[in-house]
Every structure is written in structure tokens, then in C-alpha cells.
Design an enzyme around this catalytic site. Structure first.
Site, PDB file in Angstrom:
ATOM      1  N   GLY A   1       5.460  -3.710  -2.312  1.00 22.96           N
ATOM      2  CA  GLY A   1       5.176  -2.353  -2.763  1.00 22.96           C
ATOM      3  C   GLY A   1       5.192  -2.193  -4.276  1.00 22.96           C
ATOM      4  O   GLY A   1       4.362  -1.479  -4.842  1.00 22.96           O
TER       5      GLY A   1
ATOM      6  N   GLN B   1       6.751   3.967   2.639  1.00 21.10           N
ATOM      7  CA  GLN B   1       7.685   4.443   3.677  1.00 21.10           C
ATOM      8  C   GLN B   1       6.951   5.126   4.830  1.00 21.10           C
ATOM      9  O   GLN B   1       7.594   5.679   5.720  1.00 21.10           O
ATOM     10  CB  GLN B   1       8.681   5.444   3.064  1.00 21.10           C
ATOM     11  CG  GLN B   1       9.657   4.846   2.077  1.00 21.10           C
ATOM     12  CD  GLN B   1      10.707   3.942   2.732  1.00 21.10           C
ATOM     13  OE1 GLN B   1      10.913   3.972   3.949  1.00 21.10           O
ATOM     14  NE2 GLN B   1      11.372   3.125   1.933  1.00 21.10           N
TER      15      GLN B   1
ATOM     16  N   HIS C   1       7.933  -5.457   4.432  1.00 18.93           N
ATOM     17  CA  HIS C   1       9.322  -5.478   4.926  1.00 18.93           C
ATOM     18  C   HIS C   1       9.852  -4.108   5.325  1.00 18.93           C
ATOM     19  O   HIS C   1      10.990  -3.996   5.790  1.00 18.93           O
ATOM     20  CB  HIS C   1      10.258  -6.152   3.913  1.00 18.93           C
ATOM     21  CG  HIS C   1      10.517  -5.391   2.649  1.00 18.93           C
ATOM     22  ND1 HIS C   1      11.788  -5.021   2.265  1.00 18.93           N
ATOM     23  CD2 HIS C   1       9.692  -4.945   1.680  1.00 18.93           C
ATOM     24  CE1 HIS C   1      11.732  -4.381   1.105  1.00 18.93           C
ATOM     25  NE2 HIS C   1      10.464  -4.323   0.722  1.00 18.93           N
TER      26      HIS C   1
ATOM     27  N   CYS D   1      24.521  14.779  -7.622  1.00 19.34           N
ATOM     28  CA  CYS D   1      24.554  15.175  -9.033  1.00 19.34           C
ATOM     29  C   CYS D   1      25.682  16.108  -9.394  1.00 19.34           C
ATOM     30  O   CYS D   1      25.567  16.914 -10.280  1.00 19.34           O
ATOM     31  CB  CYS D   1      23.225  15.778  -9.437  1.00 19.34           C
ATOM     32  SG  CYS D   1      22.662  17.064  -8.346  1.00 19.34           S
TER      33      CYS D   1
HETATM   34  N1  PLP Z   1       7.665   2.671  -2.873  1.00 15.99           N
HETATM   35  C1  PLP Z   1       8.565   3.202  -2.025  1.00 15.99           C
HETATM   36  C2  PLP Z   1       8.378   4.611  -1.550  1.00 15.99           C
HETATM   37  C3  PLP Z   1       9.657   2.443  -1.583  1.00 15.99           C
HETATM   38  O1  PLP Z   1      10.541   2.985  -0.744  1.00 15.99           O
HETATM   39  C4  PLP Z   1       9.792   1.112  -2.060  1.00 15.99           C
HETATM   40  C5  PLP Z   1      10.955   0.303  -1.664  1.00 15.99           C
HETATM   41  O2  PLP Z   1      11.993   0.807  -1.289  1.00 15.99           O
HETATM   42  C6  PLP Z   1       8.818   0.600  -2.937  1.00 15.99           C
HETATM   43  C7  PLP Z   1       7.773   1.409  -3.321  1.00 15.99           C
HETATM   44  C8  PLP Z   1       8.898  -0.807  -3.456  1.00 15.99           C
HETATM   45  O3  PLP Z   1       8.532  -1.707  -2.432  1.00 15.99           O
HETATM   46  P1  PLP Z   1       8.967  -3.239  -2.492  1.00 15.99           P
HETATM   47  O4  PLP Z   1      10.422  -3.287  -2.174  1.00 15.99           O
HETATM   48  O5  PLP Z   1       8.138  -3.896  -1.445  1.00 15.99           O
HETATM   49  O6  PLP Z   1       8.650  -3.753  -3.842  1.00 15.99           O
END
Ligand code: PLP
Length: 394
Positions: free
Chosen positions: A75, A190, A211, A336
């Protein structure tokens, strides 16, 4: 490798999921295969066949053409390719016009989107608008579209949020941008529990990561629609349409293809089970004193598998330590308010006040027994921690 003991009661599917049995079969057989997918000889072409087969499977599962899929390491790489590649592609197309390109995104994107955008801003290459969500974490499509100007070259909005599971109406944003030259990127990392549809959402680019839905770590894809101007982020041998250089991991890609296909085909049944599991946890844990459910209240506006909570009276570090010690694998973050340093930016953007944020997330392999066990762990740990001072120092 992780032992079953270390896995414990696994409630962290938004971070990583177990590999599906069908995916494991591909990995077991394919890992012994030799041949570079770009080699012209028979060994290379045999691997190439697996890559192209995966491209076909992914394309038909998510509504795009096979040639629009660029395989990535996951991602983060897909998001970087979309953000930088589309901004630089637009800059190249508009060369000489002299105005600073503008990017619209949201304050609750994953760092894999936010950081490349901030990096481009720091370098003076773009300016950016970070649209804020409502208190439930949902970003209104109208707010995103209202932020678009004549200078906007890229709009990047996640389909679903990784911390609170809020689902955004990306189809409405895509429809609203049809007549605007800005390119539309959706981080769908997600979102495999939703009906991901590149064509129906009118996106120019979309990111997935294996994954998160039962595929292996280290492989994902960036969909780049035909005709969209994109600059490479990785330069080298010019593999994968010249957009993403680097030898293609044929066996990982084959496994990714099977994971996407299975996740999409099995989605209705899986989602029903996952939602039931998450509801059991939501009912049990959400009823505890000093615990509030975060995110959308309606099931349609949230991912089925994420239960996001705000907890008073416990420090996030102490909570993580105590849950982990009791066998509950979850994601704990700072909210927060008092005690916690470096609050979670998503919870901050939503204005969620608490000492700790807790995300319990479920996926294709989750069962009602997992729900019962993780609810039991949280119900036991939180009052005990509070009675001991909550883990706050000083
Ligand atoms: N975008 C979102 C919404 C994510 O939840 C994640 C990982 O948690 C990523 C991008 C990054 O993906 P990766 O872990 O495959 O690099």
C-alpha cells in the site's frame, strides 16, 4: 515464524491478516519456481504467465482493465506512486503555465498518502488542502468537492479509514470530478470488505495491499487508468508498463491475485460473519464504564470489522502492555487528552477526547470465540489497570 502462542487472540486484522489457505498453496508451490518474469526464455515466461493471470484476476474482481494494474510492494508504494506520479504527471503536462498545482486530501488519510503530499508541499511543488472529517470520522463528499479549485491536479481520499473504519462516499466524489481535470486517487487498502469498483467510483488511481485481506505482505497494486499521465517513482529496467521498475516477484503476485479473487468472491459471506463478530465485541466492550465507541454509528457508514474505542483512565502504553500480556493482540494509540503524548492524528481530527484509543479489528478468519475472548480480556484488564492508577506516571 510467529508461534501460535505469540498470535494469542488476534484482533488486529486492520494491521495484518493471516494468509488464506488458497494463498498459502500458491506460495508453497510457486516459491520453488525459478525464472525472471521479464526473461524471454521458457522459465521466465512461465513465471510471467502467473503474473498475467494475477493481473486478469485482480482486474475482473475490482472493475478495471488488466493493463491498468501496476504491481507494487504494498500500500505504501502504491500510494506514493499515485500521489507523486499523478502530481508529477500533471506538472509535466502543464509545463510552463507557472501556477502552483493544488492537491485536495483529508486530514485522516494514512501516512502513506499524507507524508508524500506533505513532502511535495515542503519542496514547494504543490499546496494542499486537508479536509477535516465529521466527529464520526466520515469526510463529507461535498466538503472535498468544495475544496477543489482551478489549480487542483489531484484529489486523494481513502475509501475507508484504518483507525475508526469510517467509510467515505468515494463514488460521489468521483462523480463530482468527472468534468474536472483533477485526477482522483482512492486509497482502498482497508476497503476490501466494501464493493471496490474502479469503474463505478470513477477513479484514476487506486491502491490495494495484499496483507490486509489474506494475501502476503510485500505485494499490492496501484491501478492507473488508461491514458492518465503518470511519472515513475522507481527508475530502472522499465518493468510493468515502464511505470514501476524492478523484477516482478512472480510468486507473490500470483498469491496476491488469488487473495483478491477470494476476498471479492467470498465478500458477502465473510462480511456477515465479521460484522457479527465485531458486534459481539462492540456490545460487550462498549458497555464498560469510561469506554466510548468511536466512528459511525450506522453499520452502512463503517467497515464491518473495526471496533474503535476511546478509553478514560488508562495510559495507552500500559493498556497495550496489559492486553498483550493477557494474550489480546490489538492496536492501541494515544488519543488527544491527558497523559498521552503524541495523540493519534485521526482521533485528533475527529476531536475524540480520551486517554487511550483502542482498535479491535476482525477479518476473514475471525470467529465468535475470538470475539468472546478479546471482550473478556478487555473487560478484565481495563478495570484492573484503572484500579492500579491507569499506568500514568507522576
Ligand atoms: N493505507 C491504509 C489506509 C492503510 O491502512 C495502510 C496500512 O495500514 C497503508 C495504506 C499502507 O499499506 P502497507 O502496509 O501495505 O504499506
Amino acid at each position: 515464524m510467529t508461534s501460535p502462542l505469540a498470535v494469542g487472540t488476534y484482533a488486529d486484522h486492520a494491521a495484518d491478516t493471516p494468509v488464506r489457505p488458497a494463498v498459502l498453496n500458491v506460495l508453497r508451490t510457486a516459491v520453488e519456481v525459478v525464472g525472471n518474469a521479464s526473461a524471454a526464455h521458457a522459465a521466465g515466461q512461465a513465471v510471467r504467465t502467473h503474473v498475467e493471470d494475477a493481473r486478469d484476476r485482480v482486474a475482473s474482481a475490482i472493475g478495471c482493465r488488466p493493463g491498468e494494474i501496476v504491481f507494487t510492494s504494498g500500500g505504501t508504494e502504491a500510494d506514493n506512486l499515485a500521489v507523486k506520479g499523478l502530481v508529477w504527471g500533471a506538472a509535466a503536462a502543464a509545463s510552463g503555465r507557472g501556477e502552483t498545482p493544488h492537491v485536495v486530501t483529508t486530514a485522516v488519510e494514512h501516512p502513506a498518502v499524507l507524508e508524500p503530499i506533505r513532502w511535495l508541499v515542503e519542496r514547494g511543488e504543490v499546496d494542499a488542502t486537508f479536509v477535516r472529517p465529521g466527529p464520526d470520522g466520515v469526510v463529507a463528499a461535498a466538503d472535498v468537492l468544495a475544496a477543489v479549485t482551478d489549480r487542483t491536479v489531484l484529489v486523494s481520499v481513502m475509501a475507508a479509514n484504518n483507525i475508526v473504519g469510517a467509510v467515505n462516499d468515494v463514488a460521489a466524489i468521483g462523480a463530482g470530478l468527472v468534468d474536472h481535470p483533477a485526477k482522483f486517487h482512492v486509497d482502498a487498502v482497508q476497503a476490501m470488505h466494501l464493493a471496490v469498483d474502479v469503474a463505478a467510483w470513477n477513479v484514476d488511481a487506486l491502491s490495494l495491499s495484499g496483507h490486509k485481506f489474506g494475501g502476503p505482505t510485500g505485494v499490492g497494486c496501484c491501478v492507473l487508468r488508461r491514458g492518465v499521465a503518470v511519472e515513475s517513482v522507481l527508475h530502472g529496467g522499465g518493468q510493468d508498463r515502464g511505470v514501476r521498475s524492478g523484477s516482478m516477484p512472480g510468486w507473490l503476485i500470483a498469491a496476491f491475485g488469488v487473495a483478491v479473487e477470494e476476498a471479492v468472491a467470498g465478500r458477502p459471506a465473510e462480511v456477515a460473519t465479521i460484522a457479527a463478530v465485531a458486534d459481539l465485541v462492540r456490545d460487550a466492550v462498549g458497555a464498560l464504564d469510561g469506554v466510548r465507541l468511536l466512528g459511525p454509528t450506522s453499520a452502512e457508514a463503517r467497515l464491518p470489522g473495526i471496533v474503535s474505542l476511546a478509553l478514560d483512565g488508562v495510559h495507552p502504553d500500559a493498556l497495550l502492555f496489559a492486553l498483550d500480556g493477557a494474550g489480546g493482540r490489538a492496536s492501541v494509540g494515544a488519543a488527544c487528552a491527558s497523559g498521552a503524548t503524541g495523540g493519534n492524528p485521526v482521533l485528533e481530527a475527529m476531536g475524540a477526547e480520551a486517554d487511550s484509543g483502542l482498535r479491535l479489528s476482525f477479518g476473514w478468519s475471525s470467529t465468535a470465540a475470538d470475539a468472546a475472548r478479546v471482550a473478556e480480556v478487555v473487560t478484565d484488564v481495563v478495570p484492573r489497570l484503572r484500579a492500579a492508577g491507569g499506568g500514568f506516571v507522576g
